[in-house]
Scaffold this active site. Sequence first.
Site, short mmCIF file in Angstrom:
data_model
loop_
_atom_site.label_atom_id
_atom_site.label_comp_id
_atom_site.label_asym_id
_atom_site.label_seq_id
_atom_site.Cartn_x
_atom_site.Cartn_y
_atom_site.Cartn_z
N SER A 128 0.82 -1.21 0.00
CA SER A 128 0.00 0.00 0.00
C SER A 128 0.85 1.25 0.00
O SER A 128 1.94 1.29 0.56
CB SER A 128 -0.92 0.04 1.23
OG SER A 128 -1.65 1.26 1.22
N ASN A 187 -7.96 -1.73 2.71
CA ASN A 187 -8.68 -0.97 1.70
C ASN A 187 -10.13 -0.69 2.12
O ASN A 187 -10.66 0.38 1.84
CB ASN A 187 -8.64 -1.69 0.35
CG ASN A 187 -7.31 -1.48 -0.36
OD1 ASN A 187 -6.30 -1.25 0.28
ND2 ASN A 187 -7.32 -1.56 -1.69
N GLU A 190 -9.88 2.08 4.32
CA GLU A 190 -9.59 3.25 3.46
C GLU A 190 -10.90 3.83 2.90
O GLU A 190 -11.12 5.05 2.93
CB GLU A 190 -8.64 2.80 2.34
CG GLU A 190 -8.42 3.78 1.20
CD GLU A 190 -7.56 3.16 0.08
OE1 GLU A 190 -6.48 2.62 0.38
OE2 GLU A 190 -7.98 3.19 -1.09
C1 6PG Z 1 -3.26 1.43 -1.55
C2 6PG Z 1 -4.61 1.57 -2.24
C3 6PG Z 1 -4.64 0.94 -3.58
C4 6PG Z 1 -6.02 0.99 -4.25
C5 6PG Z 1 -6.50 2.35 -4.54
C6 6PG Z 1 -7.74 2.43 -5.40
O1 6PG Z 1 -3.28 0.89 -0.46
O2 6PG Z 1 -2.25 1.87 -2.09
O3 6PG Z 1 -5.57 0.94 -1.45
O4 6PG Z 1 -4.27 -0.39 -3.43
O5 6PG Z 1 -5.93 0.31 -5.44
O6 6PG Z 1 -6.74 3.02 -3.35
O7 6PG Z 1 -8.83 1.75 -4.89
P1 6PG Z 1 -10.28 1.99 -5.53
O8 6PG Z 1 -10.11 2.18 -6.99
O9 6PG Z 1 -11.07 0.76 -5.23
O10 6PG Z 1 -10.83 3.22 -4.88
#
Ligand code: 6PG
Length: 477
Positions: A128, A187, A190
Amino acid sequence: TSAQIGVTGLAVMGRNLARNFARNGYTVALHNRTAAKTRALVEEFGDEGEFIATETAKDFVAALERPRRLVIMVKAGEPTDAVIKEFAPLMEPGDMIIDGGNAHFADTRRRERELREQDIHFVGTGVSGGEEGALLGPSIMPGGSPESYASLGPMLEKISAKAEDGAPCVTHVGPDGAGHFVKMVHNGIEYADMQLIAEAYQLLRDVAGYSPAQIADIFRTWNTGRLDSYLIEITAEVLKHVDAATGKPFVDVVQDQAEQKGTGRWTVQIALDLGVPVSGIAEAVFARSLSGHTELRAASKDLAGPTARPLGEAEAGAFADQVEQALYASKIVSYTQGFHEVAAGSEEYGWDIDLGAVAAIWRGGCIIRAAFLDRIRAAYDTRADLPSLLSDKTFAQEIGAAQDDWRAVLVAATRQGVPTPGFSAALAYYDALRADRLPAALTQGQRDFFGAHTYRRTDREGSFHTLWGADRSEVQA
Ligand code: 6PG
Protein backbone atom coordinates in the site's frame (compact mmCIF):
# COMPACT_ATOMS: atom_id res chain seq x y z
CA THR A 1 26.39 -11.13 -11.62
CA SER A 2 22.97 -12.29 -10.60
CA ALA A 3 20.04 -10.37 -9.21
CA GLN A 4 18.80 -10.68 -5.65
CA ILE A 5 15.30 -9.88 -6.80
CA GLY A 6 13.36 -9.72 -10.05
CA VAL A 7 10.28 -7.73 -10.95
CA THR A 8 7.96 -8.61 -13.81
CA GLY A 9 5.14 -6.24 -14.73
CA LEU A 10 6.62 -2.79 -15.09
CA ALA A 11 3.55 -0.59 -15.04
CA VAL A 12 3.81 2.25 -12.58
CA MET A 13 3.67 0.18 -9.35
CA GLY A 14 6.08 -2.48 -10.60
CA ARG A 15 8.45 0.08 -12.02
CA ASN A 16 8.59 2.07 -8.80
CA LEU A 17 9.00 -1.02 -6.66
CA ALA A 18 11.90 -2.17 -8.86
CA ARG A 19 13.53 1.25 -8.54
CA ASN A 20 13.02 1.16 -4.78
CA PHE A 21 14.90 -2.15 -4.54
CA ALA A 22 17.69 -0.82 -6.76
CA ARG A 23 17.98 2.43 -4.82
CA ASN A 24 18.45 0.34 -1.70
CA GLY A 25 21.45 -1.44 -3.17
CA TYR A 26 19.88 -4.60 -4.57
CA THR A 27 20.54 -5.84 -8.07
CA VAL A 28 17.15 -6.04 -9.75
CA ALA A 29 16.29 -8.18 -12.77
CA LEU A 30 13.56 -6.63 -14.91
CA HIS A 31 10.98 -8.20 -17.16
CA ASN A 32 7.85 -7.03 -18.90
CA ARG A 33 5.51 -8.53 -21.48
CA THR A 34 6.52 -5.79 -23.89
CA ALA A 35 10.27 -5.24 -23.70
CA ALA A 36 9.98 -1.56 -24.59
CA LYS A 37 8.88 -0.79 -21.02
CA THR A 38 11.92 -2.62 -19.65
CA ARG A 39 14.26 -0.64 -21.89
CA ALA A 40 12.52 2.62 -21.00
CA LEU A 41 13.01 1.97 -17.29
CA VAL A 42 16.72 1.31 -17.69
CA GLU A 43 17.16 4.31 -19.96
CA GLU A 44 15.40 6.67 -17.61
CA PHE A 45 16.44 5.34 -14.21
CA GLY A 46 19.42 3.08 -14.93
CA ASP A 47 21.73 5.32 -12.90
CA GLU A 48 19.71 4.76 -9.73
CA GLY A 49 21.18 1.29 -9.15
CA GLU A 50 21.96 -2.09 -10.64
CA PHE A 51 19.41 -3.38 -13.13
CA ILE A 52 19.54 -6.45 -15.34
CA ALA A 53 17.14 -5.98 -18.22
CA THR A 54 15.82 -9.23 -19.69
CA GLU A 55 13.42 -10.00 -22.52
CA THR A 56 12.45 -13.65 -22.27
CA ALA A 57 10.99 -15.46 -19.29
CA LYS A 58 13.92 -17.87 -19.39
CA ASP A 59 16.54 -15.12 -19.28
CA PHE A 60 14.65 -13.39 -16.50
CA VAL A 61 14.56 -16.48 -14.30
CA ALA A 62 18.19 -17.27 -15.12
CA ALA A 63 19.24 -13.79 -14.00
CA LEU A 64 18.09 -14.45 -10.42
CA GLU A 65 20.31 -15.80 -7.66
CA ARG A 66 19.02 -18.89 -5.87
CA PRO A 67 16.70 -19.27 -4.10
CA ARG A 68 14.99 -16.97 -6.58
CA ARG A 69 12.83 -14.07 -5.49
CA LEU A 70 10.49 -13.15 -8.30
CA VAL A 71 8.01 -10.33 -7.77
CA ILE A 72 4.97 -10.17 -10.02
CA MET A 73 3.25 -6.81 -10.32
CA VAL A 74 0.46 -7.43 -12.79
CA LYS A 75 -3.31 -7.00 -12.67
CA ALA A 76 -5.09 -9.16 -10.11
CA GLY A 77 -7.07 -12.13 -11.40
CA GLU A 78 -6.43 -13.79 -14.77
CA PRO A 79 -3.22 -11.92 -15.63
CA THR A 80 -1.65 -13.07 -12.34
CA ASP A 81 -2.51 -16.71 -13.08
CA ALA A 82 -1.12 -16.33 -16.59
CA VAL A 83 2.20 -14.99 -15.31
CA ILE A 84 2.47 -17.73 -12.68
CA LYS A 85 1.81 -20.31 -15.39
CA GLU A 86 4.59 -18.82 -17.45
CA PHE A 87 7.24 -18.69 -14.73
CA ALA A 88 6.50 -21.54 -12.33
CA PRO A 89 7.74 -24.29 -14.69
CA LEU A 90 11.07 -22.48 -14.97
CA MET A 91 11.60 -22.32 -11.23
CA GLU A 92 13.08 -24.77 -8.72
CA PRO A 93 12.27 -25.98 -5.22
CA GLY A 94 12.85 -23.29 -2.61
CA ASP A 95 12.27 -20.42 -5.04
CA MET A 96 9.77 -17.68 -4.19
CA ILE A 97 7.07 -16.00 -6.24
CA ILE A 98 5.88 -12.79 -4.62
CA ASP A 99 2.55 -11.39 -5.79
CA GLY A 100 2.44 -7.70 -4.93
CA GLY A 101 -0.89 -6.98 -6.62
CA ASN A 102 -4.28 -6.46 -5.00
CA ALA A 103 -5.20 -10.15 -5.27
CA HIS A 104 -8.22 -11.67 -3.59
CA PHE A 105 -6.92 -13.67 -0.63
CA ALA A 106 -8.89 -16.73 -1.72
CA ASP A 107 -6.95 -16.72 -5.02
CA THR A 108 -3.76 -16.34 -3.02
CA ARG A 109 -4.65 -19.35 -0.89
CA ARG A 110 -5.30 -21.43 -3.99
CA ARG A 111 -2.07 -20.34 -5.69
CA GLU A 112 -0.05 -20.96 -2.56
CA ARG A 113 -1.48 -24.47 -2.28
CA GLU A 114 -0.81 -25.27 -5.94
CA LEU A 115 2.75 -23.98 -5.93
CA ARG A 116 3.56 -25.70 -2.65
CA GLU A 117 3.28 -29.01 -4.51
CA GLN A 118 6.23 -27.83 -6.57
CA ASP A 119 8.02 -26.63 -3.40
CA ILE A 120 7.76 -23.08 -4.59
CA HIS A 121 6.90 -20.49 -1.95
CA PHE A 122 4.07 -18.28 -3.08
CA VAL A 123 4.06 -15.05 -1.10
CA GLY A 124 0.85 -13.05 -1.52
CA THR A 125 1.87 -9.58 -0.44
CA GLY A 126 -0.23 -6.51 0.17
CA VAL A 127 1.53 -3.33 -0.90
CA SER A 128 0.00 0.00 0.00
CA GLY A 129 0.96 3.57 -0.63
CA GLY A 130 0.22 4.15 -4.28
CA GLU A 131 2.88 5.17 -6.78
CA GLU A 132 4.85 7.28 -4.40
CA GLY A 133 4.80 4.66 -1.67
CA ALA A 134 6.12 2.00 -4.03
CA LEU A 135 9.08 4.21 -4.83
CA LEU A 136 9.85 5.85 -1.50
CA GLY A 137 8.60 3.22 0.93
CA PRO A 138 5.29 1.41 1.03
CA SER A 139 3.60 -0.44 3.85
CA ILE A 140 4.09 -4.11 3.03
CA MET A 141 1.88 -7.01 4.14
CA PRO A 142 3.42 -10.35 3.15
CA GLY A 143 1.74 -13.69 3.74
CA GLY A 144 3.23 -17.05 2.78
CA SER A 145 5.57 -19.38 4.61
CA PRO A 146 7.84 -18.34 7.49
CA GLU A 147 10.82 -19.68 5.45
CA SER A 148 10.04 -17.26 2.64
CA TYR A 149 9.89 -14.39 5.11
CA ALA A 150 13.26 -15.35 6.55
CA SER A 151 14.73 -14.84 3.08
CA LEU A 152 12.63 -11.90 1.93
CA GLY A 153 11.97 -10.06 5.17
CA PRO A 154 15.26 -8.17 5.41
CA MET A 155 14.88 -6.86 1.85
CA LEU A 156 11.29 -5.82 2.43
CA GLU A 157 12.25 -4.13 5.67
CA LYS A 158 14.84 -2.15 3.79
CA ILE A 159 12.52 -0.86 1.07
CA SER A 160 9.48 -0.30 3.30
CA ALA A 161 8.28 2.90 4.90
CA LYS A 162 9.51 3.56 8.41
CA ALA A 163 7.18 4.55 11.21
CA GLU A 164 8.02 7.57 13.33
CA ASP A 165 9.88 5.39 15.82
CA GLY A 166 11.98 4.02 12.94
CA ALA A 167 10.29 0.61 12.79
CA PRO A 168 9.92 -0.77 9.25
CA CYS A 169 6.32 -0.94 8.06
CA VAL A 170 6.42 -4.63 7.21
CA THR A 171 5.82 -7.80 9.16
CA HIS A 172 5.14 -11.42 8.33
CA VAL A 173 1.36 -11.17 8.63
CA GLY A 174 0.72 -14.92 8.60
CA PRO A 175 0.69 -17.93 6.27
CA ASP A 176 -0.81 -18.26 2.77
CA GLY A 177 -3.46 -15.56 2.13
CA ALA A 178 -3.07 -13.64 5.40
CA GLY A 179 -1.18 -10.75 3.79
CA HIS A 180 -3.70 -10.18 1.04
CA PHE A 181 -6.54 -10.53 3.52
CA VAL A 182 -5.08 -7.79 5.68
CA LYS A 183 -4.49 -5.60 2.61
CA MET A 184 -8.14 -6.12 1.65
CA VAL A 185 -9.31 -4.92 5.07
CA HIS A 186 -6.87 -2.01 4.84
CA ASN A 187 -8.68 -0.97 1.70
CA GLY A 188 -12.09 -1.42 3.33
CA ILE A 189 -10.98 0.89 6.12
CA GLU A 190 -9.59 3.25 3.46
CA TYR A 191 -13.07 3.41 1.90
CA ALA A 192 -14.64 4.12 5.31
CA ASP A 193 -12.09 6.82 6.15
CA MET A 194 -12.71 8.49 2.79
CA GLN A 195 -16.48 8.32 3.19
CA LEU A 196 -16.37 9.81 6.69
CA ILE A 197 -14.15 12.64 5.48
CA ALA A 198 -16.53 13.22 2.58
CA GLU A 199 -19.48 13.45 4.97
CA ALA A 200 -17.61 15.89 7.20
CA TYR A 201 -16.89 18.01 4.12
CA GLN A 202 -20.50 18.04 3.02
CA LEU A 203 -21.73 18.97 6.50
CA LEU A 204 -19.24 21.82 6.72
CA ARG A 205 -20.37 23.00 3.32
CA ASP A 206 -24.14 22.53 3.39
CA VAL A 207 -24.92 22.93 7.09
CA ALA A 208 -22.19 25.35 8.19
CA GLY A 209 -21.98 27.18 4.87
CA TYR A 210 -18.17 27.10 4.50
CA SER A 211 -16.46 27.30 1.11
CA PRO A 212 -14.11 24.55 -0.12
CA ALA A 213 -11.10 26.77 0.61
CA GLN A 214 -12.33 27.43 4.15
CA ILE A 215 -12.96 23.72 4.65
CA ALA A 216 -9.42 23.04 3.45
CA ASP A 217 -8.19 25.25 6.29
CA ILE A 218 -10.38 23.44 8.80
CA PHE A 219 -8.98 20.09 7.65
CA ARG A 220 -5.49 21.50 7.89
CA THR A 221 -6.14 22.42 11.51
CA TRP A 222 -7.62 18.99 12.21
CA ASN A 223 -4.50 17.48 10.73
CA THR A 224 -2.43 18.93 13.57
CA GLY A 225 -4.52 17.06 16.16
CA ARG A 226 -5.74 13.54 16.76
CA LEU A 227 -7.03 13.22 13.18
CA ASP A 228 -3.50 13.70 11.83
CA SER A 229 -3.39 11.44 8.76
CA TYR A 230 -2.43 11.23 5.12
CA LEU A 231 -6.05 11.22 3.95
CA ILE A 232 -6.93 14.37 5.92
CA GLU A 233 -3.79 16.04 4.57
CA ILE A 234 -4.57 15.30 0.93
CA THR A 235 -8.22 16.24 1.44
CA ALA A 236 -7.09 19.76 2.31
CA GLU A 237 -4.95 19.81 -0.86
CA VAL A 238 -7.82 18.67 -3.06
CA LEU A 239 -10.26 21.16 -1.51
CA LYS A 240 -7.83 24.05 -1.93
CA HIS A 241 -7.21 23.26 -5.57
CA VAL A 242 -8.80 25.61 -8.11
CA ASP A 243 -9.67 24.45 -11.62
CA ALA A 244 -7.50 26.34 -14.11
CA ALA A 245 -10.06 26.23 -16.93
CA THR A 246 -13.01 27.68 -15.01
CA GLY A 247 -11.53 29.30 -11.92
CA LYS A 248 -13.98 27.27 -9.83
CA PRO A 249 -13.07 25.04 -6.91
CA PHE A 250 -11.76 21.80 -8.43
CA VAL A 251 -14.21 19.79 -6.30
CA ASP A 252 -17.09 21.56 -8.04
CA VAL A 253 -16.06 20.61 -11.56
CA VAL A 254 -15.50 16.89 -10.94
CA GLN A 255 -18.43 14.53 -11.62
CA ASP A 256 -19.84 13.31 -8.32
CA GLN A 257 -19.77 9.59 -9.13
CA ALA A 258 -17.23 7.60 -7.14
CA GLU A 259 -15.60 4.60 -8.76
CA GLN A 260 -14.06 1.52 -7.20
CA LYS A 261 -11.90 -1.35 -8.23
CA GLY A 262 -13.32 -3.91 -5.83
CA THR A 263 -11.23 -4.33 -2.70
CA GLY A 264 -13.73 -2.43 -0.54
CA ARG A 265 -16.53 -4.57 -1.89
CA TRP A 266 -14.54 -7.74 -1.10
CA THR A 267 -14.06 -6.55 2.47
CA VAL A 268 -17.83 -6.37 2.88
CA GLN A 269 -18.53 -9.63 1.03
CA ILE A 270 -16.08 -11.52 3.22
CA ALA A 271 -17.39 -9.82 6.36
CA LEU A 272 -20.87 -11.08 5.47
CA ASP A 273 -19.48 -14.60 5.13
CA LEU A 274 -17.62 -14.35 8.42
CA GLY A 275 -20.61 -12.78 10.18
CA VAL A 276 -18.71 -9.63 11.12
CA PRO A 277 -20.73 -6.39 11.24
CA VAL A 278 -18.70 -3.91 9.19
CA SER A 279 -21.59 -1.51 8.70
CA GLY A 280 -19.38 1.57 8.32
CA ILE A 281 -17.31 0.00 5.55
CA ALA A 282 -20.47 -1.34 3.90
CA GLU A 283 -22.05 2.13 3.90
CA ALA A 284 -18.90 3.51 2.29
CA VAL A 285 -19.15 0.96 -0.52
CA PHE A 286 -22.89 1.62 -0.93
CA ALA A 287 -22.34 5.38 -0.95
CA ARG A 288 -19.96 5.01 -3.90
CA SER A 289 -22.39 2.79 -5.76
CA LEU A 290 -25.35 5.09 -5.05
CA SER A 291 -23.41 8.06 -6.39
CA GLY A 292 -22.97 6.22 -9.67
CA HIS A 293 -26.68 5.56 -10.18
CA THR A 294 -27.24 8.73 -12.16
CA GLU A 295 -30.57 7.59 -13.60
CA LEU A 296 -31.92 6.84 -10.13
CA ARG A 297 -30.66 10.16 -8.85
CA ALA A 298 -32.18 12.08 -11.76
CA ALA A 299 -35.51 10.33 -11.19
CA SER A 300 -35.43 11.38 -7.52
CA LYS A 301 -34.69 15.06 -8.04
CA ASP A 302 -38.21 16.17 -7.10
CA LEU A 303 -38.49 14.22 -3.85
CA ALA A 304 -39.35 16.51 -0.96
CA GLY A 305 -36.62 17.64 1.41
CA PRO A 306 -36.62 19.77 4.55
CA THR A 307 -36.42 23.54 4.38
CA ALA A 308 -32.74 23.88 5.01
CA ARG A 309 -31.41 26.78 7.00
CA PRO A 310 -27.63 27.03 7.00
CA LEU A 311 -26.12 28.04 10.31
CA GLY A 312 -25.15 31.61 10.96
CA GLU A 313 -21.49 32.53 11.10
CA ALA A 314 -21.60 32.55 14.87
CA GLU A 315 -22.74 28.93 15.09
CA ALA A 316 -20.60 27.59 12.25
CA GLY A 317 -17.35 27.43 14.21
CA ALA A 318 -18.86 25.48 17.07
CA PHE A 319 -20.52 23.15 14.58
CA ALA A 320 -17.17 22.49 12.89
CA ASP A 321 -15.78 21.42 16.27
CA GLN A 322 -18.70 19.04 16.68
CA VAL A 323 -18.07 17.59 13.23
CA GLU A 324 -14.49 16.90 14.27
CA GLN A 325 -15.83 14.93 17.24
CA ALA A 326 -18.28 13.03 15.04
CA LEU A 327 -15.56 12.23 12.52
CA TYR A 328 -13.17 11.00 15.18
CA ALA A 329 -15.81 8.87 16.92
CA SER A 330 -16.93 7.33 13.61
CA LYS A 331 -13.31 6.63 12.73
CA ILE A 332 -12.85 4.71 15.97
CA VAL A 333 -15.87 2.62 14.99
CA SER A 334 -14.68 1.82 11.47
CA TYR A 335 -11.29 0.70 12.76
CA THR A 336 -13.04 -1.34 15.43
CA GLN A 337 -15.02 -3.07 12.69
CA GLY A 338 -12.01 -3.54 10.42
CA PHE A 339 -9.86 -5.06 13.15
CA HIS A 340 -12.76 -7.31 14.11
CA GLU A 341 -12.74 -8.62 10.55
CA VAL A 342 -8.99 -9.24 10.64
CA ALA A 343 -9.42 -11.11 13.92
CA ALA A 344 -12.29 -13.16 12.48
CA GLY A 345 -10.34 -14.01 9.32
CA SER A 346 -7.34 -14.99 11.40
CA GLU A 347 -9.53 -17.27 13.49
CA GLU A 348 -11.32 -18.79 10.50
CA TYR A 349 -8.15 -19.57 8.57
CA GLY A 350 -5.84 -20.28 11.51
CA TRP A 351 -3.45 -17.43 10.67
CA ASP A 352 -2.65 -16.27 14.19
CA ILE A 353 -2.41 -12.64 13.09
CA ASP A 354 -0.92 -10.19 15.58
CA LEU A 355 -3.37 -7.27 15.45
CA GLY A 356 -0.95 -4.91 17.15
CA ALA A 357 1.66 -5.68 14.50
CA VAL A 358 -0.88 -4.94 11.76
CA ALA A 359 -1.64 -1.55 13.35
CA ALA A 360 2.10 -0.94 13.63
CA ILE A 361 2.83 -1.51 9.93
CA TRP A 362 -0.06 0.75 8.93
CA ARG A 363 1.53 3.67 10.77
CA GLY A 364 3.62 4.60 7.74
CA GLY A 365 3.63 4.25 3.97
CA CYS A 366 0.04 3.17 3.38
CA ILE A 367 -3.01 5.19 2.39
CA ILE A 368 -4.61 5.02 5.85
CA ARG A 369 -1.39 5.98 7.67
CA ALA A 370 -2.19 8.11 10.67
CA ALA A 371 -1.06 9.03 14.14
CA PHE A 372 -4.18 7.16 15.26
CA LEU A 373 -2.65 3.81 14.32
CA ASP A 374 0.04 4.14 16.92
CA ARG A 375 -2.74 4.39 19.48
CA ILE A 376 -4.31 1.19 18.14
CA ARG A 377 -0.94 -0.53 18.33
CA ALA A 378 -0.64 0.63 21.94
CA ALA A 379 -4.13 -0.70 22.72
CA TYR A 380 -3.19 -4.17 21.45
CA ASP A 381 0.20 -3.97 23.17
CA THR A 382 -1.58 -3.39 26.46
CA ARG A 383 -3.88 -6.30 25.79
CA ALA A 384 -3.28 -8.60 22.81
CA ASP A 385 -6.65 -10.35 23.18
CA LEU A 386 -8.68 -7.14 23.30
CA PRO A 387 -12.21 -8.27 22.33
CA SER A 388 -12.82 -5.01 20.49
CA LEU A 389 -11.04 -1.69 20.07
CA LEU A 390 -14.01 -0.12 21.84
CA SER A 391 -13.16 -2.13 24.93
CA ASP A 392 -9.82 -0.35 25.16
CA LYS A 393 -10.10 2.13 28.03
CA THR A 394 -8.66 5.09 26.16
CA PHE A 395 -10.81 4.66 23.07
CA ALA A 396 -13.91 4.01 25.17
CA GLN A 397 -13.27 7.16 27.12
CA GLU A 398 -12.67 9.24 23.97
CA ILE A 399 -15.72 8.00 22.13
CA GLY A 400 -17.79 8.57 25.26
CA ALA A 401 -16.58 12.14 25.42
CA ALA A 402 -17.40 12.66 21.72
CA GLN A 403 -20.85 11.10 21.67
CA ASP A 404 -22.94 14.15 22.58
CA ASP A 405 -21.43 16.18 19.75
CA TRP A 406 -21.66 13.18 17.42
CA ARG A 407 -25.41 12.98 18.10
CA ALA A 408 -25.82 16.73 17.70
CA VAL A 409 -24.17 16.58 14.28
CA LEU A 410 -26.51 13.82 13.19
CA VAL A 411 -29.53 15.76 14.44
CA ALA A 412 -28.41 18.73 12.34
CA ALA A 413 -27.69 16.52 9.34
CA THR A 414 -31.08 14.86 9.58
CA ARG A 415 -32.91 18.17 9.99
CA GLN A 416 -31.15 19.66 6.99
CA GLY A 417 -31.39 16.54 4.84
CA VAL A 418 -27.67 15.93 4.47
CA PRO A 419 -26.99 12.20 4.05
CA THR A 420 -24.50 10.81 6.56
CA PRO A 421 -24.57 7.03 6.09
CA GLY A 422 -21.09 6.57 7.56
CA PHE A 423 -21.55 8.71 10.67
CA SER A 424 -25.02 7.24 11.24
CA ALA A 425 -24.02 3.60 10.80
CA ALA A 426 -21.12 4.14 13.18
CA LEU A 427 -23.36 5.65 15.85
CA ALA A 428 -25.93 2.85 15.43
CA TYR A 429 -23.14 0.31 15.93
CA TYR A 430 -21.96 2.10 19.05
CA ASP A 431 -25.45 2.32 20.51
CA ALA A 432 -26.26 -1.29 19.64
CA LEU A 433 -23.12 -2.56 21.34
CA ARG A 434 -23.88 -0.50 24.43
CA ALA A 435 -27.49 -1.58 24.70
CA ASP A 436 -28.61 -3.70 27.62
CA ARG A 437 -31.30 -5.34 25.56
CA LEU A 438 -31.64 -5.46 21.79
CA PRO A 439 -34.90 -6.02 19.90
CA ALA A 440 -33.32 -9.24 18.64
CA ALA A 441 -35.52 -10.94 21.24
CA LEU A 442 -38.56 -9.81 19.27
CA THR A 443 -36.95 -11.05 16.04
CA GLN A 444 -36.55 -14.46 17.66
CA GLY A 445 -40.20 -14.40 18.68
CA GLN A 446 -41.29 -13.63 15.12
CA ARG A 447 -39.10 -16.40 13.74
CA ASP A 448 -40.58 -18.84 16.18
CA PHE A 449 -44.10 -17.67 15.31
CA PHE A 450 -43.93 -18.11 11.57
CA GLY A 451 -41.40 -20.90 11.25
CA ALA A 452 -41.04 -22.69 14.59
CA HIS A 453 -37.39 -21.68 14.51
CA THR A 454 -37.17 -21.85 18.34
CA TYR A 455 -35.56 -19.45 20.82
CA ARG A 456 -33.46 -19.58 23.95
CA ARG A 457 -34.65 -18.13 27.25
CA THR A 458 -32.86 -15.74 29.55
CA ASP A 459 -33.65 -17.86 32.61
CA ARG A 460 -33.22 -21.49 31.51
CA GLU A 461 -30.93 -23.62 29.34
CA GLY A 462 -32.21 -25.19 26.14
CA SER A 463 -34.24 -24.32 23.03
CA PHE A 464 -37.92 -23.60 23.20
CA HIS A 465 -40.93 -23.23 20.94
CA THR A 466 -44.29 -21.66 21.69
CA LEU A 467 -47.34 -23.37 20.16
CA TRP A 468 -48.51 -20.12 18.55
CA GLY A 469 -51.32 -21.74 16.52
CA ALA A 470 -52.71 -23.72 19.46
CA ASP A 471 -52.90 -22.88 23.16
CA ARG A 472 -49.61 -20.93 23.17
CA SER A 473 -48.05 -23.15 25.73
CA GLU A 474 -44.29 -23.56 25.55
CA VAL A 475 -42.53 -26.78 24.67
CA GLN A 476 -38.88 -27.73 24.88
CA ALA A 477 -37.50 -28.12 21.35
C1 6PG B 1 -3.26 1.43 -1.55
C2 6PG B 1 -4.61 1.57 -2.24
C3 6PG B 1 -4.64 0.94 -3.58
C4 6PG B 1 -6.02 0.99 -4.25
C5 6PG B 1 -6.50 2.35 -4.54
C6 6PG B 1 -7.74 2.43 -5.40
O1 6PG B 1 -3.28 0.89 -0.46
O2 6PG B 1 -2.25 1.87 -2.09
O3 6PG B 1 -5.57 0.94 -1.45
O4 6PG B 1 -4.27 -0.39 -3.43
O5 6PG B 1 -5.93 0.31 -5.44
O6 6PG B 1 -6.74 3.02 -3.35
O7 6PG B 1 -8.83 1.75 -4.89
P1 6PG B 1 -10.28 1.99 -5.53
O8 6PG B 1 -10.11 2.18 -6.99
O9 6PG B 1 -11.07 0.76 -5.23
O10 6PG B 1 -10.83 3.22 -4.88
